[in-house]
Design a protein around this motif. Structure first.
Motif, PDB file in Angstrom:
ATOM      1  N   ASP A   1       0.850  -1.188   0.000  1.00 45.93           N
ATOM      2  CA  ASP A   1       0.000   0.000   0.000  1.00 45.93           C
ATOM      3  C   ASP A   1       0.892   1.246   0.000  1.00 45.93           C
ATOM      4  N   LEU A   2       0.731   2.094  -1.010  1.00 43.78           N
ATOM      5  CA  LEU A   2       1.496   3.344  -1.059  1.00 43.78           C
ATOM      6  C   LEU A   2       1.030   4.253   0.077  1.00 43.78           C
TER       7      LEU A   2
ATOM      8  N   ASP B   1      -3.636   2.367  -5.330  1.00 35.84           N
ATOM      9  CA  ASP B   1      -2.382   2.355  -4.571  1.00 35.84           C
ATOM     10  C   ASP B   1      -2.234   1.114  -3.692  1.00 35.84           C
TER      11      ASP B   1
ATOM     12  N   LYS C   1       2.835   0.936   8.630  1.00 40.40           N
ATOM     13  CA  LYS C   1       2.852   2.294   8.076  1.00 40.40           C
ATOM     14  C   LYS C   1       3.288   3.322   9.115  1.00 40.40           C
TER      15      LYS C   1
HETATM   16 MG   LIG Z   1      -2.513   3.969   0.399  1.00 40.88          MG
END
Ligand SMILES: [Mg+2]
Length: 376
Positions: free
Chosen positions: A6-7, A100, A153
């Motif tokens: 996931d960006l 994304d 993240k």
């Molecule tokens: Mg994302």
């Protein structure tokens, strides 16, 4: 094993590449009118409680110093395709879940190499080539992998080893489970269920009592059980438009204008996908359902003014004069990547600039706003 990529705050990250002065600031991308919605925000804005899908008004109230931009959507799709291309060149089987987000099936890969090492290298390649931060999680299924990404993240990675799912899930809050919204967490909190380990200490029966049938599914999810397969991503092999007319048509001028209209849409899509086509096909169906088609190879192009004359010419060769037409279709195939093919041509640069200008307007105002005078 599944890897979920996931960006990180994708739209904002793309903006930072072109506007480095935004780095470290609270940035919000989204609609700026009365009913505007936040599409992405930087981590600096998240600290103030701003999140995606929130009304822009609320976001600005929470974070009044934020820099709000409406975003450059054609750039987002360009970067999205870039990342897709890198993943497609490495991964045997993957799913593009959104612009994304990607799931990669690593099943069986461990026979050949270390899946974690492979995934770390893929992540580094994406970061080095595109400049975008991206995180991943690896786990036994899509759901746990996605939850691992969320914990990793921003700009990190996390592997949940097989058999360690409960250990990973236990300390997380219940609303980290996909599908648990505000209402469900309220009900669960009311019953003193705050963390996933609290679900581990209940029975599926309890959850069903509180949440209905879905409670059983939630109990299963809390154990890391989730069945879902990877939906393989495929590059389009052709792009086509066709139109079945409400009345049968014999007006050649009208049919020509239809060819122009459909071909313009197709060419626009080609350029959006950064493709060029090497084959054009015209399809005609008559009122008795007899259907004919004819195709021809052309030099690779995505330019309207090169495809339209070919399509018109094919139509004239195929069409039985005087007959009514029930359906008309245009298709381009033998698609290839723009980047490689356009280098073959010398005179394309000026044209590309022109089409880019047209497409920017189309992207901004929707496809219908710019068309050449039809039929000519
Ligand atoms: Mg994302």
């Amino acid at each position: 094993m599944i890897a979920h990529f996931d960006l990180d705050s994708f739209f904002v990250s793309v903006e930072l590449l072109t506007q480095p002065s935004l780095k470290g600031k609270a940035v919000i991308v989204g609609g700026q009118n009365e009913k505007g919605i936040v599409s992405t925000c930087s981590y600096e804005a998240r600290k103030f409680g701003v999140h995606s899908a929130m009304p822009m008004k609320t976001a600005i109230r929470l974070c009044p110093h934020a820099i709000v931009i409406s975003g450059t959507h054609s750039e987002y799709s360009r970067y999205s395709k870039w990342v897709t291309k890198i993943i497609a060149s490495k991964a045997p089987l993957f799913e593009k879940a959104s612009v994304d987000e990607f799931y990669i099936d690593l099943t069986g890969m461990d026979k050949f190499f270390d899946p974690l090492k492979w995934t770390i290298e893929l992540r580094e390649q994406i970061i080095n080539e595109t400049g975008l931060p991206i995180s991943f999680g690896i786990a036994k299924n899509k759901m746990v992998a996605k939850m691992a990404t969320n914990e990793a993240k921003p700009n990190g990675f996390l592997q949940v080893p097989l058999g360690k799912e409960n250990e990973f899930l236990a300390p997380l809050e219940v609303d980290k489970i996909p599908g648990v919204g505000e209402r469900a967490s309220q009900i669960l909190n009311y019953h003193e269920i705050k963390l996933i380990k609290d679900i581990h200490n209940t029975t599926p029966g309890d959850l069903e009592k509180w949440l209905g049938k879905w409670g059983y599914e939630l109990w299963n999810k809390a154990q890391g059980n989730y069945t879902s397969v990877i939906t393989e991503y495929r590059e389009p092999k052709s792009i086509s438009k066709e139109n079945t007319f409400q009345e049968n048509i014999s007006d050649i001028n009208f049919l020509m204008s239809e060819i122009v209209r459909m071909t313009e849409k197709i060419s626009f899509e080609l350029r959006k996908e950064e493709k060029v086509a090497g084959c054009v096909t015209i399809k005609i169906r008559y009122p008795d359902f007899e259907t004919n088609s004819r195709q021809v190879s052309i030099p690779y192009t995505s330019a309207d003014d090169e495809i339209i004359p070919v399509a018109k010419d094919l139509f004239h060769k195929l069409y039985k004069k005087g007959m009514l037409v029930r359906l008309l279709g245009v298709r381009v195939s033998d698609l290839s990547n723009d980047a490689v093919q356009t280098n073959l041509f010398q005179n394309t640069e000026r044209k590309n600039t022109l089409y880019k200008a047209i497409d920017d307007v189309k992207n901004r105002f929707g496809g219908a706003s710019v068309y050449r005078a039809s039929g000519k």
